[in-house]
Design an enzyme around this catalytic site. Structure first.
Site, PDB file in Angstrom:
ATOM      1  N   GLY A 288     -10.072 -10.208  -0.821  1.00  0.00           N
ATOM      2  CA  GLY A 288      -8.934 -10.600   0.006  1.00  0.00           C
ATOM      3  C   GLY A 288      -8.431 -12.003  -0.287  1.00  0.00           C
ATOM      4  O   GLY A 288      -7.251 -12.209  -0.594  1.00  0.00           O
TER       5      GLY A 288
ATOM      6  N   ARG B  76       0.823  -1.217   0.000  1.00  0.00           N
ATOM      7  CA  ARG B  76       0.000   0.000   0.000  1.00  0.00           C
ATOM      8  C   ARG B  76       0.854   1.262   0.000  1.00  0.00           C
ATOM      9  O   ARG B  76       0.428   2.294  -0.535  1.00  0.00           O
ATOM     10  CB  ARG B  76      -0.944  -0.016   1.199  1.00  0.00           C
TER      11      ARG B  76
ATOM     12  N   GLY C 154     -13.363  -4.492   0.626  1.00  0.00           N
ATOM     13  CA  GLY C 154     -14.750  -4.041   0.745  1.00  0.00           C
ATOM     14  C   GLY C 154     -15.192  -3.097  -0.363  1.00  0.00           C
ATOM     15  O   GLY C 154     -16.313  -3.213  -0.873  1.00  0.00           O
TER      16      GLY C 154
ATOM     17  N   LYS D  83     -19.835 -18.014   1.071  1.00  0.00           N
ATOM     18  CA  LYS D  83     -21.248 -17.757   1.380  1.00  0.00           C
ATOM     19  C   LYS D  83     -22.049 -17.099   0.274  1.00  0.00           C
ATOM     20  O   LYS D  83     -21.646 -16.086  -0.281  1.00  0.00           O
ATOM     21  CB  LYS D  83     -21.317 -16.815   2.589  1.00  0.00           C
TER      22      LYS D  83
HETATM   23  P1  ADP Z   1     -12.845 -13.083  -1.060  1.00  0.00           P
HETATM   24  O1  ADP Z   1     -12.136 -12.764   0.222  1.00  0.00           O
HETATM   25  O2  ADP Z   1     -11.910 -13.149  -2.232  1.00  0.00           O
HETATM   26  O3  ADP Z   1     -14.027 -12.179  -1.310  1.00  0.00           O
HETATM   27  P2  ADP Z   1     -14.418 -15.163   0.192  1.00  0.00           P
HETATM   28  O4  ADP Z   1     -14.022 -14.643   1.531  1.00  0.00           O
HETATM   29  O5  ADP Z   1     -15.827 -14.991  -0.242  1.00  0.00           O
HETATM   30  O6  ADP Z   1     -13.434 -14.598  -0.946  1.00  0.00           O
HETATM   31  O7  ADP Z   1     -14.187 -16.743   0.138  1.00  0.00           O
HETATM   32  C1  ADP Z   1     -12.977 -17.357   0.402  1.00  0.00           C
HETATM   33  C2  ADP Z   1     -13.160 -18.590   1.247  1.00  0.00           C
HETATM   34  O8  ADP Z   1     -14.075 -19.529   0.682  1.00  0.00           O
HETATM   35  C3  ADP Z   1     -11.853 -19.332   1.393  1.00  0.00           C
HETATM   36  O9  ADP Z   1     -11.453 -19.299   2.737  1.00  0.00           O
HETATM   37  C4  ADP Z   1     -12.173 -20.750   0.936  1.00  0.00           C
HETATM   38  O10 ADP Z   1     -11.566 -21.745   1.724  1.00  0.00           O
HETATM   39  C5  ADP Z   1     -13.676 -20.802   1.075  1.00  0.00           C
HETATM   40  N1  ADP Z   1     -14.235 -21.868   0.232  1.00  0.00           N
HETATM   41  C6  ADP Z   1     -14.098 -22.047  -1.080  1.00  0.00           C
HETATM   42  N2  ADP Z   1     -14.694 -23.180  -1.482  1.00  0.00           N
HETATM   43  C7  ADP Z   1     -15.224 -23.763  -0.400  1.00  0.00           C
HETATM   44  C8  ADP Z   1     -15.961 -24.976  -0.152  1.00  0.00           C
HETATM   45  N3  ADP Z   1     -16.257 -25.804  -1.153  1.00  0.00           N
HETATM   46  N4  ADP Z   1     -16.328 -25.240   1.125  1.00  0.00           N
HETATM   47  C9  ADP Z   1     -16.017 -24.397   2.115  1.00  0.00           C
HETATM   48  N5  ADP Z   1     -15.334 -23.249   1.956  1.00  0.00           N
HETATM   49  C10 ADP Z   1     -14.933 -22.921   0.722  1.00  0.00           C
END
Ligand code: ADP
Ligand code: MG
Length: 400
Positions: free
Chosen positions: A354, A36, A377, A197
């Site tokens: 992230g 950053r 975010g 999610k």
């Molecule tokens: P970002 O931070 O890029 O927005 P998210 O926080 O939405 O991404 O999602 C990342 C998380 O999703 C990771 O920790 C990963 O382990 C989890 N994940 C991916 N696939 C699965 C799965 N099939 N079951 C449980 N968790 C999962």
């Protein structure tokens, strides 16, 4: 999207208040990742070259409007000075007479970092009196913190109404890349949304199906979609109460001619642990104690083919539990394929989030993407189609 840039303002001799994002990771009182800080270099260099006095405004951590010494920006100074290649002075406040005196002592090209703006409650409250106190030390305002632009705070939004304002170089880079990916993309435009999610990415999915030609759903949220379509998901992570919502999104995609790609095959294991024995399965054909942890090879192959037939890709969320090999395979293969296409000039590939950024680094291909947003975010809110107040304040410059 039109916003003013440094090229549109007269900079010589001016006191430039520059909002940056220096919310950097620290370890043992030292900056442990200077990404950053480096992001601020182009703007600072340009201002210094033009003879401006550079006054940096930033927040650090969450002091919630109180003076928390452990959240001072002072420890950032040595690393910042090294990155910028010049001395950086530090003021132990961000408003008031001491700051005014420090600013008055500056010459053209000097750099001064002010103390954490979030030590004042007026920052997050976007209090006009606090914004005016900040504005007193500047002739113009440069916002270079896209990652803080989803917040309407005094230093991210309020100031833009009080001083001639423009976007800094990093902000400009980010906005230009995002516009290319979703604002006015070259079509066909494809999205990949993964992660855990559905519930946290509802707005994002709803917005994307109205803008994209195709959307691939992966990660834990794909389990929810599979469940919603009547497939058995065993012991997988799955938001069963989101099944109606998932069906809504499938319908909405159909109405908007957005082709949805759900998994064709899956990688399952009995335990969510690194190195757990993994099996490839067809949809629905898993045991009760098995969980889906990655996209299967056929699914990934189809995604790669869809990328070949796209001009633009926007990606948020890993396809599997990439932190635990071998469940990183799907994400790594898809990421490398996108990176190759981008490198060959065949695809505009933009990614953010992230964990997504971490996954691309894990795959060793972040550099080959057209643009990787580290904005967290702000990136997600932008993907949701929301107006970011920090950006809006730069685009329609109405003074208060
Ligand atoms: P970002 O931070 O890029 O927005 P998210 O926080 O939405 O991404 O999602 C990342 C998380 O999703 C990771 O920790 C990963 O382990 C989890 N994940 C991916 N696939 C699965 C799965 N099939 N079951 C449980 N968790 C999962
Ligand atoms: Mg995350």
């Amino acid at each position: 999207m039109t916003f003013r840039t440094l090229d549109d303002l007269d900079l010589a001799g001016k006191r430039a208040l520059v909002r940056v994002d220096f919310n950097v990771p620290m370890a043992d009182g030292q900056v442990s990742d200077d990404t950053r800080l480096r992001a601020a270099l182009p703007t600072v260099a340009k201002l210094r070259a033009a003879g401006a006095r550079v006054i940096l405004l930033a927040h650090f951590d969450r002091p919630k409007g109180r003076w928390v010494p452990e959240m001072s920006l002072a420890p950032v100074v040595p690393a910042l000075s090294e990155v910028l290649g010049c001395p950086v002075a530090f003021a132990r406040d961000c408003v008031g007479p001491d700051v005014a005196a420090a600013v008055a002592a500056m010459s053209s090209g000097d750099v001064l970092l002010l103390e954490n703006v979030r030590f004042y409650p007026g920052e997050e409250a976007n209090d006009p009196a606090f914004a005016r106190a900040l504005a007193e030390n500047g002739d113009l305002y440069v916002n270079d913190a896209f990652s803080a632009a989803h917040r309407a705070h005094a230093s991210t939004e309020g100031l833009a109404h009080l001083l001639p304002a423009c976007a800094g170089e990093q902000m400009r880079l980010e906005l230009t890349a995002l516009d290319k990916a979703l604002g006015r993309p070259e079509r066909p435009v494809m999205g990949i949304v993964g992660g855990s999610k559905v519930s946290s990415k509802l707005d994002l999915l709803r917005n994307l199906v109205t803008k994209l030609d195709k959307l691939a759903i992966g990660g834990g949220m794909a389990n929810t979609f599979l469940f919603a379509q009547g497939h058995d998901v065993g012991s997988s992570y799955c938001e069963k109460d989101m099944a109606d919502t998932a069906r809504d999104i499938i319908r909405l995609a159909g109405q908007n001619n957005c082709k949805l790609f759900l998994p064709l095959d899956i990688v399952v294991a009995e335990k969510m642990a690194p190195g757990a024995p993994a099996r490839v399965r067809g949809l629905g054909s898993l045991d009760d104690d098995e969980r889906i942890l990655d996209a299967g090879p056929e699914t990934v192959e189809r995604l790669c083919r869809a990328m070949n037939n796209s001009k633009t890709l926007i990606w948020n969320g890993p396809l599997g539990v990439f932190e635990m090999p071998p469940f990183d395979k799907g994400t790594v293969a898809a990421a490398r394929h996108a990176a190759e296409l981008a490198k060959a000039g065949k695809l505009v590939a933009v990614a953010g989030g992230g964990d997504t950024v971490a996954a691309l680094h894990h795959a060793g291909c972040a550099e080959d993407f057209t643009f990787v947003s580290t904005a967290g975010g702000a990136f997600l809110e932008w993907m949701e189609g929301k107006t970011l107040p920090g950006v809006a304040a730069l685009t329609n410059q109405n003074r208060r």
